[in-house]
Enzyme design. Structure first.
Site, mmCIF file in Angstrom:
data_model
loop_
_atom_site.group_PDB
_atom_site.id
_atom_site.type_symbol
_atom_site.label_atom_id
_atom_site.label_comp_id
_atom_site.label_asym_id
_atom_site.label_seq_id
_atom_site.Cartn_x
_atom_site.Cartn_y
_atom_site.Cartn_z
ATOM 1 N N VAL A 59 2.929 -3.323 -8.820
ATOM 2 C CA VAL A 59 4.145 -3.458 -9.614
ATOM 3 C C VAL A 59 4.669 -4.879 -9.463
ATOM 4 C CG1 VAL A 59 6.458 -2.555 -10.006
ATOM 5 C CG2 VAL A 59 4.680 -1.052 -9.135
ATOM 6 N N LYS A 77 4.374 -2.242 -14.227
ATOM 7 C CA LYS A 77 3.391 -1.503 -13.444
ATOM 8 C C LYS A 77 2.028 -1.656 -14.101
ATOM 9 C CE LYS A 77 4.654 2.518 -11.632
ATOM 10 N NZ LYS A 77 4.358 2.802 -10.233
ATOM 11 N N ASP A 118 4.722 14.243 -7.630
ATOM 12 C CA ASP A 118 4.685 13.294 -6.514
ATOM 13 C C ASP A 118 6.097 12.893 -6.118
ATOM 14 O OD1 ASP A 118 3.504 11.836 -4.530
ATOM 15 O OD2 ASP A 118 2.890 10.175 -5.808
#
Ligand SMILES: *[C@@H]1O[C@H](CO)[C@@H](O)[C@H](O)[C@H]1NC(C)=O
Ligand SMILES: *[C@@H]1O[C@H](CO)[C@@H](O)[C@H](O)[C@H]1NC(C)=O
Ligand SMILES: *[C@@H]1O[C@H](CO)[C@@H](O)[C@H](O)[C@H]1NC(C)=O
Ligand SMILES: *[C@@H]1O[C@H](CO)[C@@H](O)[C@H](O)[C@H]1NC(C)=O
Ligand SMILES: *[C@@H]1O[C@H](CO)[C@@H](O)[C@H](O)[C@H]1NC(C)=O
Ligand SMILES: *[C@@H]1O[C@H](CO)[C@@H](O)[C@H](O)[C@H]1NC(C)=O
Ligand SMILES: *[C@@H]1O[C@H](CO)[C@@H](O)[C@H](O)[C@H]1NC(C)=O
Ligand SMILES: *[C@@H]1O[C@H](CO)[C@@H](O)[C@H](O)[C@H]1NC(C)=O
Length: 906
Positions: free
Chosen positions: A550, A564, A661
């Site tokens: 990033v 990103k 996540d």
């Protein structure tokens, strides 16, 4: 050479596998010896075993694997690996690798086939008369397709790549072909051929070793070779009746691996047992050719190789200088001919001449090659070479009047004495040299040559430099113009977009390949050049998340962004990618990081997000900058904000989005109390999903819900579990699970990955014995909550809120997903607008096992600890096995696959 990537076992998974779910573990399980149709494997389906789906019978020394050498993301092979030595002994599709980690390898009644993501079959076994009943990997590493009566229809031993394993045989006409490199199995330049007379090593056709002339081999009798065999006592060339013609006796060993390396060396390694990790000590190994100087490229093209003890040393012939590619090149600036320059220039268009290599220098191949002409003189030898476009030089032996041509390619030079030809002279054909055609004249006028050439070279260099400067400045201008143009396009887009533009059709032309992608509601599309401009050529790296690095950047309007770079995920087509982007780009919520734009060009995929200046929660929470811990009030705000963001993902969008996540690294903070969830919707980018065979899952250890290991469906409650872990971390101010190894998936947008293995690692190591979720459970049972709060806050907490967060956190961890609250309820309970649930202690018992497991192997006591102990003992090993279930995971990608399609005998 295709050694598997280093495999590290994740302590949680085997623990869960062995203790919690027992025999219910199905996903990604490695079958033993046999799998039966219909069976599907892909790297992604078996990601936790690094693609391994089948192990051999009798100890499992060999494994069949969907293999990506060196961890590369665009080349997957069906391979058989000898596990202890990490040697890849066979590759099926060496010239047609599977290009995607999700692309399936299928075993059906018709055989095995490997597909590209778009369904094209890139490799398959031939057609068989009877249907395939099983695929078996036997204890010697032979992968075979069997019919219903156990007859072999096809076997890998019949189609060797670059390795033979005892007791494999290679019939006359068969060969091993080296790989291009250790990570690319495409056929390289070296071959081991079994001919009717011998076993021979060749480099693209020119011979450099014969088994019969090797000092260690003996000839038993003459006769026509029918096969080559390697077994426990040596390497043999056998006649049709299996009598020995030539043998290479080797010390006794159980297993031998004969490998033709990428450097052209044939190496035989011997092992005392099939599962021995290192070569047998009684065996010094065998390498052919036995002198390094006998290798075709021992010193690169035109390098002169001289033996030097066991090693060899490289120099250049007198009129040559070392070149950048490791060989030698004429010192006068002329170029040695290559087959390419011969064909391309239309024959003799460019004048050629010859440079002498000096006396007593021979070509490596002279040892074995037959003269192209005998009884000639030097000039007729040269004439022969000049008349042949593919001739790159010649060697002339004055004592035997033999003429040898060097054709197609040039290798290394050796001392003529070592080829048993003393009176050798050699000449190399060169182009655009000023030297006269006479071969002998070149050495004396070497310095005049330089005098003539130097001004020419200087002038040429000047022209090139000036040209380059012009081109660069012209490019810059063009880029500036392009930037202006894109800015005006930006403005246009905004103008055309109505306030409720979500369904407006935007058309973006793709300048690269001319395909227009029309997707409703696509956010701004940037060119790669624009991204380079906005990130100052990716100068400031602010993190490295699970999908790639990033970078900080700035939009033309001055607002800061985080860019990103998506790397290493199964590359989807542009359309699929854009469809996902349109979905993500349309999600707007105050607690979700907004996608500002994207870039898709060729293989490049970049996402442009709004920038969150305080970085991710893990940084503020675990490693506060000024040593100032995050205040309790802020922690509550973070908990509520993140819960609302997730609740919106689960219930607020047209399409339910499961984050998969959730962890502090994916919760970003900015000034003004902003709390936003990052990286949502990206899990879908991992797989094309087109086959519909499986669901993709990913997550980070420590936050992974138990159902990742079972066949239970992954739902929004899987995120709830992870969020529960985050809530407890907010209470305590440190990681629940100590990260003694910093893992690659750690940081996310806005996170500074460089500092990620600092304080946490060391401070939590000492605290391994107190697994905080277990402490929280015990605190809850004792009704004592205040003591659970972060000691750094020194009691500056709201006791009622601590109790509330701990209780909600524990409810989120309920082992049964259905007993966990929804994200909306979690948000409500944290805000205090909903009645607080009481945690169910009986659904949290597994935390005790985790807690004990985390005490480490030294503390492992009896009982169920046995399983844990076993699991933990393997945690630092390379690739350990417990019973028949191997569960491994890769650092940074602890994804776990689940699918009913994963078959194999159970
Ligand atoms: C499938 O994709 C490969 C490249 O990944 C390409 O070479 C091939 O032409 C494609 N086949 C079809 C039918 O689209
Ligand atoms: C094939 O071999 C396996 C073991 O190798 C055995 O269990 C099976 O019964 C055999 N099948 C037939 C039809 O012989
Ligand atoms: C090998 O030789 C063939 C011709 O026999 C030629 O086309 C090819 O380019 C050569 N390869 C190398 C690596 O020199
Ligand atoms: C290996 O093969 C040779 C030739 O067939 C034979 O003489 C020898 O006994 C074999 N060794 C073993 C261990 O099988
Ligand atoms: C290796 O295999 C043999 C049997 O083939 C077995 O007795 C031995 O225990 C194994 N060794 C290891 C380290 O697994
Ligand atoms: C050469 O190799 C032999 C055994 O192969 C070894 O004992 C010796 O030390 C080596 N010498 C050098 C200089 O490496
Ligand atoms: C070399 O041999 C050719 C014929 O083979 C002959 O014409 C020529 O004169 C010879 N050159 C010398 C220098 O002997
Ligand atoms: C080759 O061997 C001869 C004698 O056998 C020796 O005089 C000569 O110097 C050697 N040449 C080289 C290049 O070592």
């Amino acid at each position: 050479m295709c050694s598997p990537p280093s495999m590290r076992r994740h302590p949680l998974l085997p623990l869960l596998a062995a203790v919690l779910v027992g025999a219910a573990v199905r996903a990604g399980k490695i079958a033993t010896e046999v799998v039966v149709p219909d069976f599907v494997a892909s790297y992604l389906l078996f990601i936790d075993t690094y693609g391994v789906f089948l192990q051999s019978g009798g100890g499992g020394a060999f494994q069949a694997v969907v293999y990506n050498p060196a961890g590369q993301q665009d080349r997957y092979y069906l391979a058989v690996v000898h596990v202890p030595s990490k040697t890849c002994v066979w590759v099926a599709n060496r010239d047609a690798p599977i290009t995607d980690r999700a692309a399936p390898l299928r075993l059906t009644a018709r055989g095995i086939s490997a597909e590209d993501p778009n369904g094209t079959v890139v490799w398959s076994t031939p057609a068989f008369a009877s249907p395939v009943a099983a695929l078996r990997l036997d204890e010697s590493g032979n992968l075979a397709l069997l019919d219903g009566r156990n007859r072999t229809l096809w076997q890998s031993f019949d189609r060797p790549t670059d390795v033979l394993v005892s007791p494999q045989r290679l019939p006359v006409g068969g060969f091993l072909a080296s790989a291009v490199s250790d990570s690319d199995y495409t056929v390289g330049g070296y071959r081991l051929d079994v001919t009717a007379a011998d076993a021979a090593l060749t480099w693209n056709g020119s011979l450099y070793w014969l088994l019969s002339t090797d000092v260690k081999s003996t000839r038993d009798r003459d006769g026509a070779v029918a096969s080559m065999a390697v077994n426990g006592t040596g390497l043999y060339l056998l006649a049709a009746d299996d009598t020995v013609l030539i043998q290479l006796p080797l010390p006794d060993a159980k297993l031998r691996i004969v490998k033709l390396g990428v450097d052209g060396k044939l190496v035989i390694t011997s092992y005392a047992s099939a599962n021995a990790t290192s070569p047998s000590p009684t065996d010094a190994g065998f390498v052919a050719p036995n002198s390094g100087c006998d290798l075709p490229l021992s010193c690169g093209a035109l390098g002169f190789c001289a033996p030097n003890g066991n090693a060899s040393s490289c120099t250049c012939p007198p009129l040559f200088a070392s070149s950048h590619d490791g060989g030698c090149t004429p010192a006068d600036g002329s170029k040695a001919m290559s087959v390419a320059s011969c064909g391309g220039a239309g024959g003799d268009a460019a004048p050629t001449s010859y440079i002498s290599l000096g006396d007593g220098v021979a070509y490596y191949a002279n040892r074995f090659s037959r003269p192209d002409m005998v009884g000639s003189n030097g000039s007729s030898c040269q004439a022969l070479c000049s008349g042949n476009c593919s001739c790159l030089g010649y060697f002339y032996d004055e004592s035997s009047l033999s003429c040898f041509l060097v054709q197609h390619q040039i290798g290394s030079l050796v001392n003529a004495n070592s080829t048993r030809r003393g009176d050798m002279v050699g000449f190399i054909k060169v182009q655009s040299s000023q030297s006269p055609g006479s071969p002998s004249g070149s050495s004396s006028n070497n310095s005049t040559l330089i005098a003539i050439l130097l001004p020419t070279i200087v002038a040429f260099v000047l022209v090139v430099v000036v040209g380059a400067v012009i081109v660069v400045s012209w490019r810059k201008q063009e880029r500036r113009a392009g930037r202006r143009a894109s800015r005006s396009r930006d403005v246009q887009l905004r103008r055309h977009r109505s306030p409720a533009s979500d369904s407006a059709h935007l058309v973006y032309g793709n300048d690269d390949d001319g395909d227009d992608i029309v997707i409703p509601g696509l956010p701004t599309r940037f060119t790669h050049e624009e991204i380079e401009d906005m990130t100052n050529s990716f100068r400031i790296k602010i993190g490295a998340g699970g999908f790639g690095a990033v970078y900080k950047g700035e939009l033309p309007d001055g607002s800061a962004v985080a860019v990103k770079k998506i790397e290493g995920v199964g590359m989807q087509g542009k359309r699929e990618f854009c469809t996902e982007i349109a979905v993500i780009g349309n999600i707007r919520h105050v607690n979700l990081v907004r996608l500002r734009g994207f870039c898709v060009e060729g293989q490049r995929r970049l996402l442009v997000y709004e920038y969150m200046n305080r970085g991710s929660l893990d940084r503020t929470l675990f490693r506060p900058a000024a040593g100032q811990p995050l205040e309790w009030k802020e922690r509550m705000e973070v908990a509520i904000g993140a819960a609302r963001g997730l609740a919106y993902l689960h219930f607020g969008c047209d399409q339910r989005i499961i984050h998969c996540d959730v962890k502090p690294e994916n919760i970003l903070l900015a000034d003004g109390g902003q709390v936003k969830i990052a990286d949502f919707g990206l899990a879908k980018l991992l797989t094309p999903e087109q086959s519909g065979l499986f669901t993709t899952m990913r997550g980070t250890r420590g936050y992974l819900a138990p159902e990742w290991l079972t066949n239970t469906a992954i739902t929004d409650r899987t995120d709830v579990y992870s969020f529960g872990m985050v809530l407890l971390e907010l209470v305590r101010g440190r990681k629940n699970r100590s990260e003694h190894v910093s893992d690659g998936a750690g940081a996310a947008t806005g996170d500074d990955s460089n500092s990620s293995n600092g304080t946490t690692g060391s401070s939590s190591r000492g605290a391994r014995s107190d697994y905080f979720p277990l402490m929280a459970l015990e605190g809850h049972e004792a009704g004592q909550y205040a003591a659970l709060a972060d000691p750094r806050l020194e009691g500056k907490v709201v006791a009622g809120e601590v109790e509330r967060v701990v209780k909600v956190g524990l409810c989120c961890l309920h082992e049964d997903p259905q007993l966990r609250p929804s994200m909306a309820m979690v948000a409500g309970m944290l805000e205090g607008t909903m009645e607080l649930w009481e945690p169910r202690v009986q659904s949290l018992g597994f935390l005790r096992l985790y807690g004990r497991g985390f005490a480490g192997p030294a503390d492992g006591s009896g009982g169920s600890g046995g399983g844990i102990k076993q699991a933990m003992a393997g945690s630092n090993g390379d690739h350990t096995r417990s019973g028949t279930t191997t569960v491994t995971t890769m650092s940074g990608w602890p994804s776990y696959m689940s699918s009913s399609q994963l078959s194999g005998p159970r």
